[in-house]
Design a protein around this motif. Structure first.
Motif, PDB file in Angstrom:
ATOM      1  N   UNK A  60     -74.459 -92.062 -36.853  1.00 32.19           N
ATOM      2  CA  UNK A  60     -74.373 -93.520 -36.800  1.00 32.19           C
ATOM      3  C   UNK A  60     -75.676 -94.187 -37.226  1.00 32.19           C
ATOM      4  N   UNK A  61     -76.806 -93.586 -36.847  1.00 29.08           N
ATOM      5  CA  UNK A  61     -78.112 -94.222 -37.061  1.00 29.08           C
ATOM      6  C   UNK A  61     -79.123 -93.166 -37.547  1.00 29.08           C
ATOM      7  N   UNK A  75     -65.355 -94.761 -36.408  1.00 28.43           N
ATOM      8  CA  UNK A  75     -65.109 -94.845 -34.969  1.00 28.43           C
ATOM      9  C   UNK A  75     -63.938 -95.794 -34.707  1.00 28.43           C
ATOM     10  N   UNK A  76     -63.952 -96.937 -35.364  1.00 22.51           N
ATOM     11  CA  UNK A  76     -62.854 -97.886 -35.186  1.00 22.51           C
ATOM     12  C   UNK A  76     -61.529 -97.272 -35.627  1.00 22.51           C
ATOM     13  N   UNK A  90     -62.286 -95.070 -24.371  1.00 26.51           N
ATOM     14  CA  UNK A  90     -63.666 -95.348 -23.998  1.00 26.51           C
ATOM     15  C   UNK A  90     -64.546 -94.675 -25.042  1.00 26.51           C
ATOM     16  N   UNK A  91     -65.523 -95.392 -25.555  1.00 23.79           N
ATOM     17  CA  UNK A  91     -66.385 -94.866 -26.614  1.00 23.79           C
ATOM     18  C   UNK A  91     -67.786 -94.668 -26.064  1.00 23.79           C
ATOM     19  N   UNK A 131     -75.046-102.454 -29.719  1.00 27.31           N
ATOM     20  CA  UNK A 131     -74.432-103.755 -29.968  1.00 27.31           C
ATOM     21  C   UNK A 131     -73.546-103.761 -31.197  1.00 27.31           C
ATOM     22  N   UNK A 132     -74.017-103.175 -32.306  1.00 28.13           N
ATOM     23  CA  UNK A 132     -73.223-103.207 -33.542  1.00 28.13           C
ATOM     24  C   UNK A 132     -71.976-102.337 -33.432  1.00 28.13           C
ATOM     25  N   UNK A 133     -72.089-101.190 -32.767  1.00 34.46           N
ATOM     26  CA  UNK A 133     -70.903-100.360 -32.551  1.00 34.46           C
ATOM     27  C   UNK A 133     -69.896-101.090 -31.675  1.00 34.46           C
ATOM     28  N   UNK A 134     -70.359-101.697 -30.606  1.00 34.31           N
ATOM     29  CA  UNK A 134     -69.454-102.441 -29.728  1.00 34.31           C
ATOM     30  C   UNK A 134     -68.791-103.582 -30.480  1.00 34.31           C
ATOM     31  N   UNK A 135     -69.558-104.265 -31.305  1.00 36.50           N
ATOM     32  CA  UNK A 135     -69.018-105.388 -32.066  1.00 36.50           C
ATOM     33  C   UNK A 135     -67.903-104.930 -33.001  1.00 36.50           C
ATOM     34  N   UNK A 136     -68.077-103.749 -33.621  1.00 38.29           N
ATOM     35  CA  UNK A 136     -67.059-103.243 -34.536  1.00 38.29           C
ATOM     36  C   UNK A 136     -65.773-102.882 -33.797  1.00 38.29           C
TER      37      UNK A 136
END
Length: 420
Positions: A60-61, A75-76, A90-91, A131-136
């Motif tokens: 991811x990073x 992931x999405x 749950x991720x 934050x960006x993963x949660x946002x996606x």
């Protein structure tokens, strides 16, 4: 001691930690959604209602300032496949450690070594990933929430080969920062921190029971009987059968909220302390016993599929922990979990617990946690009461802990009992 609250009607959630049968977590490198869908459909077929999934931090990073959009899309996509077979998800937002292997990005190792918990630039960059993963994922209707890592606290443990040292206040600040990053992008979901049991049982550990029992939307426990329980008491012992129940009641003792949900987020049947023939017994008894814990949100079994024997250097038990084998066939453990889920539908809501075993910790979070570990005075007292049918819980006693200090494994921490 305050009067126990009457139990609320509840439906316990049952889920599985997904370990992909093809390629294990390396499958994120070349994601095959058809194979993922087959795995998830099999999980749904045994009655589970959710899965926990583990995208790798290194993918991811790969650079501190680079979060890969394609990896977030993957992931999405898995979350959406789960929705198609009726599973909530749950991720885990940070995957630094899984099944004995570390997945720490290269910008935190060797020549770039930094403390992942305390370096300001690292913390800010890690929170940006959360934050960006949660946002996606935030728009997915089947997203239950994010967990902060999978036992990432092990990187701070005194027994780690290369620890990232920090203080309890720094551990709390890091945890709050990560949870806030998730909450800001998807408010009101089940965002939790997934610490392993050093947070509850290791005296010098910076991640504390109070943090696990107050931060996030639920208190998470990972219960493994290879922690000394199976070795000390025997694979088919009362202690093994009631280990997860005890752990949940220990966690409840640290909660400041009488209705805070408890989540048995990891529990599995390790063959290094269990005989294969005893695994269905262990699955059935573990689930039946934890259902007697009020405020239980859910049970998420470790894990879905065995690690393939084609993959090298895993501890042998990792090749045996699945509910399904590496070819996708249901094992006796999986059949036992399926049957336990079905039986849970008929289980009554538990009455308030009885005997309270006292654990003296004081206000200093570094005091006397080892009294609660297998062989410790609190563990022994709780199991003695359990054998007597007293349905014990744990009462955390903070007053006068200094005066009662001593050898925590031989009764220096209080293990007296009082009726609740």
């Amino acid at each position: 001691m305050s009067e126990a609250l009457a139990p609320l009607p509840r439906t316990v959630r049952f889920g599985v930690n997904h370990t992909p049968r093809q390629g294990w977590f390396h499958s994120w490198l070349d994601l095959d959604l058809d194979a993922v869908g087959e795995d998830l459909a099999a999980i749904a077929a045994i009655g589970a209602d959710h899965v926990r999934i583990f995208p790798l931090w290194t993918l991811l990073q790969p650079n501190r300032s680079l979060i890969r959009s394609r990896a977030l899309d993957d992931v999405r996509a898995v979350v959406d496949v789960a929705a198609g077979v009726g599973l909530d998800v749950v991720v885990d937002a940070l995957q630094g450690h899984l099944s004995s292997f570390d997945f720490v990005p290269s910008w935190l190792t060797s020549w770039h070594r930094r403390n992942m918990f305390t370096d300001p630039e690292v913390v800010a960059s890690t929170a940006r990933l959360v934050g960006e993963l949660t946002d996606r994922l935030a728009g997915a209707p089947n997203l239950l929430g994010m967990t902060i890592g999978n036992e990432v606290n092990q990187f701070s443990a005194s027994n780690h080969p290369d620890p990232d040292p920090l203080s309890p206040s720094q551990a709390e600040a890091w945890t709050r920062t990560m949870l806030d990053a998730a909450e800001e992008r998807a408010p009101g979901l089940l965002h939790t921190v997934a610490n392993y049991d050093a947070a509850w049982l290791l005296d010098d550990h910076a991640f504390t029971p109070d943090q696990s029992a107050t931060l996030g939307a639920a208190t998470v426990v990972h219960s493994w009987v290879f922690d000394g329980t199976g070795q000390r008491y025997g694979g088919r012992s009362h202690e093994v059968a009631h280990r997860a129940e005890y752990y949940l009641e220990l966690a409840r003792g640290f909660s400041r909220d009488a209705r805070r949900p408890l989540w048995l987020q990891e529990v599995g049947a390790p063959r290094n302390v269990l005989e294969e023939a005893d695994v269905p017994w262990f699955v059935e008894r573990t689930v039946a016993n934890v259902l007697d814990c009020p405020d239980l949100w859910g049970v998420t079994w470790w894990c879905s599929h065995d690690v393939s024997e084609d993959l090298a250097d895993f501890p042998p038990l990792e090749h045996t922990l699945g509910l399904f084998d590496a070819q996708g066939r249901l094992k006796p453990a999986g059949a036992a979990f399926r049957d336990a889920i079905a039986a849970a539908a008929e289980a009554p809501s538990p009455a308030p617990r009885g005997t309270a075993v006292e654990l003296a910790v004081g206000e200093d979070p570094l005091l006397h946690r080892s009294a609660a570990a297998p062989g410790g005075s609190v563990f022994e007292a709780w199991m003695e009461a359990s054998r007597a049918g007293e349905r014990p819980t744990v009462h955390v006693l903070r007053e006068h802990a200094q005066a009662r200090a001593g050898d925590s494994r031989t009764g220096g921490a209080a293990a007296t009992r009082a009726a609740r």
